[in-house]
Design a protein around this motif. Sequence first.
Motif, PDB file in Angstrom:
ATOM      1  N   LEU A  65      71.223 -10.842  26.147  1.00  0.00           N
ATOM      2  CA  LEU A  65      70.263 -11.334  25.156  1.00  0.00           C
ATOM      3  C   LEU A  65      69.668 -10.161  24.376  1.00  0.00           C
ATOM      4  O   LEU A  65      69.525 -10.227  23.144  1.00  0.00           O
ATOM      5  CB  LEU A  65      69.157 -12.135  25.848  1.00  0.00           C
ATOM      6  CG  LEU A  65      68.015 -12.657  24.961  1.00  0.00           C
ATOM      7  CD1 LEU A  65      68.549 -13.499  23.815  1.00  0.00           C
ATOM      8  CD2 LEU A  65      67.013 -13.462  25.805  1.00  0.00           C
TER       9      LEU A  65
ATOM     10  N   ALA B 297      62.147 -18.442  26.705  1.00  0.00           N
ATOM     11  CA  ALA B 297      62.952 -19.668  26.678  1.00  0.00           C
ATOM     12  C   ALA B 297      63.489 -19.948  25.271  1.00  0.00           C
ATOM     13  O   ALA B 297      64.659 -20.312  25.099  1.00  0.00           O
ATOM     14  CB  ALA B 297      62.114 -20.853  27.170  1.00  0.00           C
ATOM     15  N   THR B 298      62.632 -19.750  24.255  1.00  0.00           N
ATOM     16  CA  THR B 298      63.061 -19.979  22.869  1.00  0.00           C
ATOM     17  C   THR B 298      64.114 -18.957  22.456  1.00  0.00           C
ATOM     18  O   THR B 298      65.097 -19.299  21.778  1.00  0.00           O
ATOM     19  CB  THR B 298      61.857 -19.911  21.927  1.00  0.00           C
ATOM     20  OG1 THR B 298      60.877 -20.873  22.351  1.00  0.00           O
ATOM     21  CG2 THR B 298      62.273 -20.209  20.497  1.00  0.00           C
TER      22      THR B 298
ATOM     23  N   SER C 225      66.295 -17.440  24.374  1.00  0.00           N
ATOM     24  CA  SER C 225      67.561 -17.793  25.008  1.00  0.00           C
ATOM     25  C   SER C 225      68.208 -18.982  24.306  1.00  0.00           C
ATOM     26  O   SER C 225      69.422 -18.993  24.057  1.00  0.00           O
ATOM     27  CB  SER C 225      67.337 -18.105  26.493  1.00  0.00           C
ATOM     28  OG  SER C 225      68.556 -18.385  27.136  1.00  0.00           O
ATOM     29  N   GLU C 226      67.388 -19.958  23.935  1.00  0.00           N
ATOM     30  CA  GLU C 226      67.912 -21.137  23.240  1.00  0.00           C
ATOM     31  C   GLU C 226      68.502 -20.763  21.882  1.00  0.00           C
ATOM     32  O   GLU C 226      69.560 -21.251  21.502  1.00  0.00           O
ATOM     33  CB  GLU C 226      66.787 -22.150  23.054  1.00  0.00           C
ATOM     34  CG  GLU C 226      67.218 -23.420  22.322  1.00  0.00           C
ATOM     35  CD  GLU C 226      66.062 -24.379  22.084  1.00  0.00           C
ATOM     36  OE1 GLU C 226      66.251 -25.345  21.330  1.00  0.00           O
ATOM     37  OE2 GLU C 226      64.969 -24.143  22.640  1.00  0.00           O
ATOM     38  N   HIS C 227      67.817 -19.883  21.154  1.00  0.00           N
ATOM     39  CA  HIS C 227      68.280 -19.472  19.831  1.00  0.00           C
ATOM     40  C   HIS C 227      69.486 -18.546  19.877  1.00  0.00           C
ATOM     41  O   HIS C 227      70.155 -18.333  18.859  1.00  0.00           O
ATOM     42  CB  HIS C 227      67.149 -18.783  19.068  1.00  0.00           C
ATOM     43  CG  HIS C 227      66.073 -19.711  18.601  1.00  0.00           C
ATOM     44  ND1 HIS C 227      64.941 -19.282  17.928  1.00  0.00           N
ATOM     45  CD2 HIS C 227      65.948 -21.068  18.707  1.00  0.00           C
ATOM     46  CE1 HIS C 227      64.178 -20.324  17.637  1.00  0.00           C
ATOM     47  NE2 HIS C 227      64.755 -21.418  18.106  1.00  0.00           N
ATOM     48  N   HIS C 228      69.752 -17.981  21.057  1.00  0.00           N
ATOM     49  CA  HIS C 228      70.873 -17.040  21.200  1.00  0.00           C
ATOM     50  C   HIS C 228      71.911 -17.575  22.198  1.00  0.00           C
ATOM     51  O   HIS C 228      72.420 -16.837  23.033  1.00  0.00           O
ATOM     52  CB  HIS C 228      70.361 -15.655  21.592  1.00  0.00           C
ATOM     53  CG  HIS C 228      69.618 -14.952  20.485  1.00  0.00           C
ATOM     54  ND1 HIS C 228      70.211 -14.047  19.636  1.00  0.00           N
ATOM     55  CD2 HIS C 228      68.324 -15.078  20.066  1.00  0.00           C
ATOM     56  CE1 HIS C 228      69.319 -13.625  18.758  1.00  0.00           C
ATOM     57  NE2 HIS C 228      68.177 -14.230  18.990  1.00  0.00           N
ATOM     58  N   HIS C 229      72.173 -18.861  22.082  1.00  0.00           N
ATOM     59  CA  HIS C 229      73.292 -19.495  22.783  1.00  0.00           C
ATOM     60  C   HIS C 229      73.204 -19.351  24.310  1.00  0.00           C
ATOM     61  O   HIS C 229      74.221 -19.184  24.985  1.00  0.00           O
ATOM     62  CB  HIS C 229      74.626 -18.930  22.293  1.00  0.00           C
ATOM     63  CG  HIS C 229      74.748 -18.886  20.800  1.00  0.00           C
ATOM     64  ND1 HIS C 229      74.862 -20.027  20.037  1.00  0.00           N
ATOM     65  CD2 HIS C 229      74.722 -17.836  19.924  1.00  0.00           C
ATOM     66  CE1 HIS C 229      74.923 -19.689  18.751  1.00  0.00           C
ATOM     67  NE2 HIS C 229      74.837 -18.380  18.660  1.00  0.00           N
ATOM     68  N   GLY C 230      71.978 -19.404  24.833  1.00  0.00           N
ATOM     69  CA  GLY C 230      71.795 -19.383  26.273  1.00  0.00           C
ATOM     70  C   GLY C 230      71.898 -18.015  26.914  1.00  0.00           C
ATOM     71  O   GLY C 230      71.862 -17.908  28.149  1.00  0.00           O
TER      72      GLY C 230
ATOM     73  N   ARG D 163      58.905 -15.049  19.487  1.00  0.00           N
ATOM     74  CA  ARG D 163      59.382 -16.148  20.338  1.00  0.00           C
ATOM     75  C   ARG D 163      59.234 -15.809  21.816  1.00  0.00           C
ATOM     76  O   ARG D 163      59.338 -14.652  22.209  1.00  0.00           O
ATOM     77  CB  ARG D 163      60.851 -16.438  20.018  1.00  0.00           C
ATOM     78  CG  ARG D 163      61.095 -16.957  18.626  1.00  0.00           C
ATOM     79  CD  ARG D 163      62.558 -16.900  18.231  1.00  0.00           C
ATOM     80  NE  ARG D 163      63.022 -15.519  18.041  1.00  0.00           N
ATOM     81  CZ  ARG D 163      64.252 -15.184  17.680  1.00  0.00           C
ATOM     82  NH1 ARG D 163      65.159 -16.145  17.489  1.00  0.00           N
ATOM     83  NH2 ARG D 163      64.585 -13.924  17.508  1.00  0.00           N
TER      84      ARG D 163
ATOM     85  N   THR E 258      70.904 -14.363  28.407  1.00  0.00           N
ATOM     86  CA  THR E 258      69.736 -13.850  29.117  1.00  0.00           C
ATOM     87  C   THR E 258      69.953 -12.361  29.397  1.00  0.00           C
ATOM     88  O   THR E 258      71.040 -11.829  29.190  1.00  0.00           O
ATOM     89  CB  THR E 258      69.519 -14.578  30.449  1.00  0.00           C
ATOM     90  OG1 THR E 258      70.696 -14.414  31.270  1.00  0.00           O
ATOM     91  CG2 THR E 258      69.255 -16.064  30.251  1.00  0.00           C
TER      92      THR E 258
END
Length: 277
Positions: free
Chosen positions: A108, A94-95, A97-102, A91, A104
């Motif tokens: 992350l 961006a993906t 971060s999206e998959h891990h509740h934002g 991934r 970073t």
Amino acid sequence: MNDAEVAESSAASAVDKDPKPEVEDPDREVGELVGRLVRPGELESAERRRLLGRLTRSLSEGARRANASGVGRGRWLADVFLNIAPRIPIRDLATLSEHHHGLTGEQLADDLVRTAQKATMTVGAIGGALAAAEFAAPPLLLSAPAQLVAETIVVAAIEVKLLAELHQVYGIEVPGTGTQRAVAFAAAWSRQRGIDPLAPASVTLALGAATKTALRNRLMRTLGRHLTTLGPFLTGAVAGGMLNRAATKKLGEAIRADLRVKRPTLPPTPGSAELET
């Protein structure tokens, strides 16, 4: 029903649930199955066992056709892994971060390592239980090594995926085609190091003989670790899960320490100070 009977029943259901047609292209099926097993998202235990059972059969068929045994099995295993590496789903940032509740930055990275630890622990527990079931059922013992080879391939794929996605988190861009990058990540996994962004030639050199030897040796060490899970039922399952979890944690720590040195400056995590190098 005693432990041995439960173990034998579990192994049989894992391997026999699917029909057993002749596999026309074992290598292709191996890649597809590994891709499904390492794809983001939770798999039901029964589905994971079913896929591992299919993977075991495909690998057995591939090894039989390649006449892989002894030292040759290590070379065959490395070739199989290099063939499936491009199918490992990586991934972008961006993906992730999206998959891990934002999340970073370091947060992350923490979550990626935890998720990978859980995944390899689960595979180890299932593989250890299946291997232990074979241990408890002597007529089926000869199939145990194939099950451990399947576990080795899946654990290696999960860890290569983790390594590649940590490069995304730490801002390390790896050049090349999808296949070249996949091979470079596999080579980096074999060395337990990150890829140096200042040495782009390392990507094009990743298919060299030295790299294949290092990959073979790493895969065989991982397989050797999984062989220690052969034992009485539950003992193998617990050992398989814990050994994999510890190894993945160690890998994550090593790669993160390496990438912190090699990375460009990361932007600060929202609401926090600049991340330290």
